[in-house]
Write an enzyme that holds these catalytic residues in place. Structure first.
Site, PDB file in Angstrom:
ATOM      1  N   HIS A  19     108.214 141.633 101.063  1.00  0.00           N
ATOM      2  CA  HIS A  19     108.394 140.251 100.128  1.00  0.00           C
ATOM      3  C   HIS A  19     107.226 139.749  99.834  1.00  0.00           C
ATOM      4  O   HIS A  19     107.026 138.970  98.737  1.00  0.00           O
ATOM      5  CB  HIS A  19     109.287 139.296 101.001  1.00  0.00           C
ATOM      6  N   ASN A 112     115.164 134.621  94.889  1.00  0.00           N
ATOM      7  CA  ASN A 112     115.057 133.057  94.711  1.00  0.00           C
ATOM      8  C   ASN A 112     113.674 132.450  94.416  1.00  0.00           C
ATOM      9  O   ASN A 112     113.794 131.321  94.050  1.00  0.00           O
ATOM     10  CB  ASN A 112     115.286 132.590  96.467  1.00  0.00           C
TER      11      ASN A 112
END
Length: 190
Positions: A19, A112
């Site tokens: 990430h 997101n």
């Protein structure tokens, strides 16, 4: 002036995770262009410098991934940066490890951090350099997968070369535009 943002999560527990490849890419760009990223501003680490004769601001938001837009919009508003001069680098689980996909607009695609940025910018038009981190294995939770670390082999064979390619892609966007960068780097294996 360009704003080059790497998305990730702050803290050592997230360092070098899938990430955080956006953070890793901005760190590499800072290293290659001798830009100090230690200044704390806009709830981010930022650095200003030059890339091939163009002024750039590098940014690593410290708001956590899902609130990245809160930090980015502050810099956008302060410097009055147009959407076409924003380049956001982030992970993509739909791409093989090390592959890039450059876009100038689009939906969040389930990411997101991008969803939050779209909400803060009020639109989907801004540059993106998606870096493939591989598809999650069957049965894995997506959050566990993206917050996991690359293997040594993945780092050596794919991630290291991908970071160099991201730098080249950002330089191409700045020098020659998005279309040229897309033609050169989209779906090419690094």
């Amino acid at each position: 002036m360009y704003l080059v943002v790497g998305l990730g999560n702050p803290g050592t527990q997230f360092a070098a995770t899938r990430h955080n490849i956006g953070f890793d890419a901005v760190d590499y760009i800072a290293y290659k262009h001798n830009i100090d990223l230690s200044k704390k501003k806009y709830r981010a680490y930022v650095g200003q410098g030059m890339m091939n004769g163009q002024k750039v601001i590098l940014m690593k938001p410290q708001t956590y991934m899902n609130n990245s837009g809160e930090s980015i919009i502050q810099a956008v508003n302060f410097y009055k940066i147009p959407p076409e001069n924003i380049i956001v680098i982030y992970d993509d689980t739909s791409l093989e490890i090390g592959r890039l996909r450059i876009r100038t607009k689009g939906s969040a695609g389930g990411h997101n951090g991008i969803k939050n940025l779209i909400a803060h910018l009020g639109g989907q038009v801004f540059g993106r350099v998606k870096v493939g981190v591989g598809e999650k294995p069957p049965g894995w939770d997506l959050a566990d997968y993206v917050l996991g670390r690359f293997s040594e082999e993945e780092l050596r064979e794919h991630v290291g070369p991908a970071l160099r390619t991201v730098n080249d892609a950002v330089e191409t966007i700045i020098n020659d535009g998005y279309l040229q960068a897309m033609n050169l780097f989209n779906q090419k294996k690094v």
